[in-house]
Structure formats: structure tokens, C-alpha cells
Scaffold this motif. Structure first.
Motif, PDB file in Angstrom:
ATOM      1  N   ASP A  39       0.830  -1.209   0.000  1.00 46.10           N
ATOM      2  CA  ASP A  39       0.000   0.000   0.000  1.00 46.10           C
ATOM      3  C   ASP A  39       0.863   1.256   0.000  1.00 46.10           C
ATOM      4  N   THR A  42       2.237   1.770  -3.440  1.00 48.21           N
ATOM      5  CA  THR A  42       1.192   2.270  -4.345  1.00 48.21           C
ATOM      6  C   THR A  42       0.940   3.755  -4.121  1.00 48.21           C
ATOM      7  N   LYS A  43       0.890   4.183  -2.855  1.00 45.62           N
ATOM      8  CA  LYS A  43       0.698   5.604  -2.553  1.00 45.62           C
ATOM      9  C   LYS A  43       1.834   6.438  -3.136  1.00 45.62           C
TER      10      LYS A  43
END
Length: 230
Positions: A39, A42-43
Motif C-alpha cells: 500500500d 502504491t501511494k
């Protein structure tokens, strides 16, 4: 069009710093005991292109004070192990200068750090204008990020309509379009073909790397060229 100037980002366009930057952030997170998972990656992938401190604060969900310390670590690592130039970047900049085009560098790096990097790779001479963080409070996708460079170029006889901008992130395409500057994007950063639906750009303006820019110029510039790119 009659092209007179190329505005370009540094990281991801000229420096092969996108994936290298992700690796360095992951290492810095380990030093500070901050989780780094899918995550987080991805950010960072989606937010890449905003100033470094803000990038770390938003993507790692940390305070500004810690983000500033981590960004200072990042800059130190870049000094020790600077990201390499994208293959063909130096040849492209030299080719632009020899053909009479002005190149304006636009980056959110601090000027001191930026000039150290440019000195290390011996590129300072290739830019007619250098815009650093201290030259304005704006960052992409705000189109005012181009304000300083466009004003400097105008003093050198270059108008906005004679410029193109080369970026590497979705926010670059938004900023360029809002500023009404012909925008190209290279795929050595986080911009991917699947971004075209959300961040539209002409397919002909999507380049594999900066090494393809001279061929784009040869095709679209309506003036004469002293040298063709080899």
C-alpha cells in the motif's frame, strides 16, 4: 510549431531516480521503524512528483517534522549515491543546445542540493533557466509551477507558445495542459499507458525516454535544424 525552448523535469526524466528513489525510501523507512508495504509503494507511485517532504508525510502517514528528517536522509543518500542519468539524457540536452533550443529545468529540489547534483553530473551548462524550490511556492499539478521559468524565458525572447514541457508523472500532464503548454511524458517515471484515460495526452507525445525527444522535435519543429540526432 516553431520550437524555441524545452521545459523539463529532472527526476524521472533526466535522472533515472524513480525506482531508485523508491528503494531509498524503503531503506530510510527501515531505519526509522516505519512500515513499508504494498500500500505504501502504491501511494508513493500515485503521489510521485510532489515535493519530497510532502510526499513522505502523505504516503507514510507521518508528521512534517519526521518527514523533514527523513527527506534530509534521502538527500544525503543521493549525495553518496546519486541516481544515474537516463541513457541518452546528456546527448539529448547537448543536441538541443547545439540546435539553438533553450532548456529550462523545473524541479522541487532545494537549490543547494540541486546545484550539487548538477555539478556532480556536469549538466549545469545545458540549462538556460533553472527553477528550484526557492523560486516559487507552487508544485505540480498547479500550472503556476511554470511561472518562474516562463518569465525567465520571456526575458530571453521565448514565448509560451514556442515551448514544450517534458514530464514523467500524471500530475505533469495536468499541469502542462492547465498551463497551455504542449506536454510530452516519458515512461522512465510513474506515468504508464493506462493513465491516459484519467490523464489524457496525445499518444504521439508519450515517449519511452528522453532519448526519443530529438526524434519528436525533428518531426514537429517547423524550423531548420543544424544537426540531426544520431
Amino acid at each position: 510549431m516553431i520550437l524555441k525552448a524545452v521545459l523539463t523535469d529532472l527526476d524521472g526524466v533526466l535522472l533515472d531516480s524513480f525506482r531508485e528513489g523508491l528503494r531509498k525510501i524503503q531503506y530510510i523507512c527501515a531505519i526509522h521503524d516505519i512500515p513499508f508495504g504494498r500500500d505504501t509503494r502504491t501511494k508513493l507511485f500515485n503521489k510521485w512528483g510532489i515535493p519530497g517532504v510532502e510526499l513522505l508525510a502523505q504516503c507514510l502517514d507521518i508528521g512534517i517534522a519526521l518527514a523533514k528528517r527523513m527527506y534530509a536522509d534521502w538527500e544525503k543518500f543521493d549525495k553518496i549515491s546519486p541516481p544515474p542519468l537516463v541513457p541518452g539524457a546528456r546527448d539529448t540536452l547537448v543536441w538541443l543546445r547545439r540546435n539553438g533550443f533553450k532548456t529550462a529545468l523545473i524541479t522541487s529540489r532545494h537549490r543547494d542540493n540541486l546545484m550539487e547534483v548538477l555539478d556532480q553530473i556536469d549538466l549545469s551548462r545545458e540549462f538556460a533557466v533553472i527553477t528550484a524550490k526557492e523560486d516559487g511556492p507552487y508544485h505540480k499539478p498547479d500550472p503556476r509551477v511554470f511561472q518562474f521559468a516562463l518569465e525567465q524565458l520571456q526575458e530571453q525572447g521565448v514565448e509560451r507558445g514556442s515551448c514544450i514541457f517534458v514530464g514523467d508523472t500524471p500530475s505533469d500532464t495536468v499541469a502542462g495542459r492547465a498551463a497551455e503548454i504542449e506536454t510530452l511524458v516519458v515512461q522512465t517515471g510513474p506515468y504508464m499507458i493506462e493513465h491516459i484515460e484519467l490523464y489524457p495526452i496525445k499518444l504521439t507525445n508519450v515517449l519511452k525516454s528522453i532519448d526519443d525527444l530529438p526524434f519528436w522535435v525533428e518531426k514537429h519543429h517547423e524550423g531548420e535544424l543544424k544537426d540531426l540526432y544520431h
